[in-house]
Motif scaffolding. Structure first.
Motif, short mmCIF file in Angstrom:
data_model
loop_
_atom_site.label_atom_id
_atom_site.label_comp_id
_atom_site.label_asym_id
_atom_site.label_seq_id
_atom_site.Cartn_x
_atom_site.Cartn_y
_atom_site.Cartn_z
N ARG A 129 0.75 -1.14 -0.02
CA ARG A 129 -0.02 0.04 -0.09
C ARG A 129 0.94 1.43 0.01
N SER A 130 2.15 1.07 -0.06
CA SER A 130 3.29 2.21 -0.22
C SER A 130 2.98 3.20 1.04
N VAL A 131 2.58 2.66 2.16
CA VAL A 131 2.43 3.65 3.28
C VAL A 131 3.84 3.41 3.92
N PRO A 132 4.51 4.76 4.03
CA PRO A 132 5.75 4.76 4.58
C PRO A 132 5.62 4.72 6.21
N ARG B 72 -7.71 15.10 -7.04
CA ARG B 72 -8.36 15.15 -5.85
C ARG B 72 -7.88 14.69 -4.58
N ARG B 73 -6.96 13.84 -4.69
CA ARG B 73 -6.07 13.42 -3.42
C ARG B 73 -5.16 14.55 -3.14
N GLN B 74 -4.85 15.11 -3.92
CA GLN B 74 -3.87 16.44 -3.54
C GLN B 74 -4.75 17.36 -3.20
N GLN B 75 -5.86 17.67 -3.81
CA GLN B 75 -6.75 18.94 -3.17
C GLN B 75 -7.13 18.26 -1.76
N LEU B 76 -7.39 17.11 -1.57
CA LEU B 76 -7.85 16.87 -0.25
C LEU B 76 -6.83 17.15 1.02
N LEU B 77 -5.39 17.02 0.56
CA LEU B 77 -4.37 16.84 1.30
C LEU B 77 -4.11 18.41 1.74
N ALA B 78 -4.21 19.24 0.72
CA ALA B 78 -4.28 20.65 0.78
C ALA B 78 -5.19 21.24 1.57
N LEU B 79 -6.55 20.90 1.28
CA LEU B 79 -7.50 21.38 2.21
C LEU B 79 -7.35 21.03 3.69
N ALA B 80 -6.80 19.77 3.93
CA ALA B 80 -6.56 19.49 5.40
C ALA B 80 -5.52 20.40 5.95
N ARG B 81 -4.79 20.54 5.11
CA ARG B 81 -3.44 21.72 5.64
C ARG B 81 -4.11 23.00 6.03
N THR B 82 -4.87 23.56 4.84
CA THR B 82 -5.70 24.70 5.15
C THR B 82 -6.33 24.91 6.43
N HIS B 83 -7.21 23.69 6.68
CA HIS B 83 -8.13 23.64 7.78
C HIS B 83 -7.44 23.05 9.12
N ASP B 84 -6.32 22.66 9.04
CA ASP B 84 -5.51 22.11 10.18
C ASP B 84 -6.60 20.77 10.57
N ALA B 85 -6.72 19.93 9.51
CA ALA B 85 -7.71 18.93 9.83
C ALA B 85 -6.90 17.73 9.55
N ALA C 271 -2.11 7.95 2.25
CA ALA C 271 -1.04 8.21 3.38
C ALA C 271 0.24 8.18 2.56
N GLY C 272 0.49 7.48 1.83
CA GLY C 272 1.75 7.71 0.91
C GLY C 272 1.97 8.78 0.24
N LEU C 273 0.95 9.73 0.09
CA LEU C 273 1.15 10.94 -0.50
C LEU C 273 1.31 12.07 0.46
N ASP C 274 1.20 11.68 1.58
CA ASP C 274 0.97 12.91 2.99
C ASP C 274 2.31 13.17 3.05
N GLN C 275 2.66 14.71 3.12
CA GLN C 275 4.23 15.23 3.17
C GLN C 275 4.06 15.60 4.63
N ASP C 276 2.90 16.21 5.08
CA ASP C 276 2.91 16.56 6.69
C ASP C 276 2.29 15.80 7.69
N GLN C 277 2.20 14.42 7.61
CA GLN C 277 1.75 13.59 8.85
C GLN C 277 0.33 14.05 9.22
N ARG C 278 -0.64 14.14 8.15
CA ARG C 278 -1.83 14.47 8.45
C ARG C 278 -2.84 13.36 8.31
N VAL C 279 -2.41 12.23 7.70
CA VAL C 279 -3.24 10.84 7.57
C VAL C 279 -3.20 9.97 8.32
N LEU C 280 -4.28 9.37 8.85
CA LEU C 280 -4.32 8.26 9.52
C LEU C 280 -4.86 7.24 8.79
N TYR C 281 -4.23 5.99 8.63
CA TYR C 281 -4.64 4.87 7.99
C TYR C 281 -5.21 3.84 8.68
N LEU C 282 -6.50 3.54 8.00
CA LEU C 282 -7.28 2.34 9.05
C LEU C 282 -7.45 1.26 8.05
#
Ligand SMILES: Cc1ncc(COP(=O)(O)O)c(C=O)c1O
Length: 502
Positions: free
Chosen positions: A194-197, A290-303, A325-336
């Motif tokens: 799953r390329s999860v680092p 969309r993945r990139q948009q979602l990561l950017a929005l999470a950063r904007t909203h500190d979500a 999670a593999g694209l996440d640069q700033d450790q905002r994704v929790l993988y379930l």
């Protein structure tokens, strides 16, 4: 012994009562007809509207009075008989079991406590929406894997071995986020497939996705905070967030996955729950933009983003998808992740991968809130994965689900020649048959239920949107022979509905 009484005189009254109760149940959720009748009769029994020893009208009379099919009536009566509410006497009829306590079956005193417990507002909301009691194991029930194929004998040997090797610490609660070899095995699997680092310490073993979601909601959001969910959404996630007092805000899903708009940003999220590799239930695969948009929005909203990768193991065509999670640069994704689909749901084991900065808090809170354990079971599972049995289960399941999906698609071909289409990727244990908005998909699911087949209406998964119509149809548990036998019945019911629109 059941006393013989004359047939009850109250057949029309009983029918009226049952029909009223069934209408109420139908309004509440989309139970199949036989289940509605079963529930309505059970309530009549428990409320004392049918007394111990009363003889019921025959199934033929009930069929006529209730205008239901004989199969529906017989299915409900059989279930009540199996559960001991009714007894059937050959040549004489069906009676209310006289071992049911009189206090509940006969006239209840005005002072007797109501059997309806007073629930909190949250409890009422939780128990009156889409619920798991609809999840009957049937060939087309969505979300059900073929756990009948699980290698039980091998599993038993592994369990016995680990119980023999058990030492006292293995019987304790688990403080460290789970049994180390299992966390290692999960980490190895996620890195490769799953390329999860990740580091092993980031893996926390839970009792499945439901518990992982609750833990995330409890630790990362406060009461009244907003969580974005896909619309339509996985009902288990909706419930986990409702139960933790979060405000749910649905984000429309299109063919590229979750599609947040400027208007959605007026409801800033604390959490974003998503199923990017195979959106549940539409099957959409989230595109890279969309993945990139979602990561950017999470950063904007500190979500925080909660990525539920529930059936990523079963992809039948196209290149494997890497995780969000593999694209996440700033450790905002929790993988379930969960073992429910590949092994069996009652195993109740899953995992949560948290960013390093959250590890200590999550371990501590998981320990305090859930008192996790089951170490010998976790040890057996670790060895099951290490020795390659998990990979063989996956290979077998992937092959068998791909075949089942193909057979189901063939059975549904007549619908696809009308105005229906399949949305989403070739993956997982279910498909989503999209229907024109003019179709009442809940009523259609009920009609199909009356034929004895469980499928679910797409609109039942919607949070805010009102335009999504379709049927969510599982094939994970459907043997090829079942698909061949029941597929045409299902297709016929859907085509009849589509033809009415013409
Ligand atoms: C979208 C989704 N996530 C996760 C799960 C698995 O949940 P659990 O691990 O709680 O069994 C399911 C089960 O049906 C599901 O549909």
């Amino acid at each position: 012994m059941v006393p013989v009484r004359p047939p009850t005189e109250t057949s029309p009254m009983l029918s009226e009562l049952l029909l009223t109760e069934m209408t109420r149940l139908r309004l509440r959720d989309s139970m199949p007809l036989h289940r509605q009748l079963y529930e309505a009769m059970r309530r009549a029994l428990l409320d004392g509207k049918l007394g111990a020893g009363d003889r019921l009208p025959s199934s033929r009379e009930l069929t006529q009075d209730l205008k239901l099919s004989r199969n529906t009536v017989v299915a409900a009566l059989n279930q009540l008989t199996v559960e001991g509410y009714l007894v059937s006497r050959v040549g004489s009829g069906t009676y209310v079991n006289d071992t049911l306590p009189r206090a509940t079956t006969n006239q209840r005193s005005a002072h007797a406590p109501s059997h309806v417990a007073r629930l909190s507002q949250r409890g009422t909301a939780l128990s009156s929406t889409f619920c798991a009691n609809q999840l009957e194991i049937q060939p087309f029930a969505p979300g059900v894997a073929d756990f009948s194929a699980f290698p039980v004998a091998l599993w038993q040997r592994l369990q016995n071995k680990h119980w023999r090797m058990t030492y006292p610490e293995m019987l304790d609660y688990s403080y460290s986020g789970g049994h180390a070899p299992l966390r290692r095995a999960v980490a190895d699997y996620l890195r490769v497939f799953r390329s999860v680092p990740l580091e092993v310490e980031q893996v926390i073993i839970t009792s499945g996705t439901q518990q992982s979601l609750e833990l995330c909601a409890q630790l990362l959001a406060d009461h009244g905070d907003t969580v974005w969910l896909e619309d339509p959404a996985y009902w288990g996630a909706v419930k986990a967030f409702m139960a933790t007092g979060l405000r749910t805000h649905g984000i429309r899903v299109d063919e590229e996955g979750m599609a947040p708009t400027d208007t959605d940003q007026l409801h800033p999220p604390r959490l974003i729950y998503t199923t990017p590799s195979h959106q549940y239930p539409t099957g959409a695969v989230m595109s890279l933009p969309r993945r990139q948009q979602l990561l950017a929005l999470a950063r904007t909203h500190d979500a925080w983003i909660l990525e539920d990768d529930y059936d990523s193991e079963f992809r039948f065509s196209g290149p494997p998808l890497s995780s969000l999670a593999g694209l996440d640069q700033d450790q905002r994704v929790l993988y379930l992740g969960s073992f429910s689909k590949v092994l069996y749901p009652g195993l109740k084991l899953g995992y949560l991968v948290v960013p390093k900065r959250l590890v200590a808090s999550f371990r501590q809170a998981h320990y305090d809130l859930n008192r996790p354990g089951q170490m010998p079971l976790q040890a057996a599972l670790a060895e099951f994965i290490e020795f390659g049995h998990f990979a063989s289960c996956l290979r077998r399941a992937r092959h068998s689900y791909a075949q089942r999906r193909q057979h189901l698609l063939e059975a549904l071909q007549p619908c696809l020649e009308r105005q229906a289409y399949i949305s989403g990727a070739e993956q997982g244990l279910h498909l989503c048959l999209r229907l024109p908005t003019a179709i009442d998909d809940k009523a259609l699911a009920l009609r199909i239920g009356a034929l004895g087949l469980v499928v679910r209406a797409l609109s039942a998964y919607c949070i805010e949107r009102t335009d999504a119509r379709g049927l969510v149809i599982g094939y994970g548990y459907a043997a090829l022979a079942d698909i061949e036998k029941y597929g045409p019945i299902l297709a016929n019911a859907i085509c009849t509905e589509l033809d009415r629109l013409r």
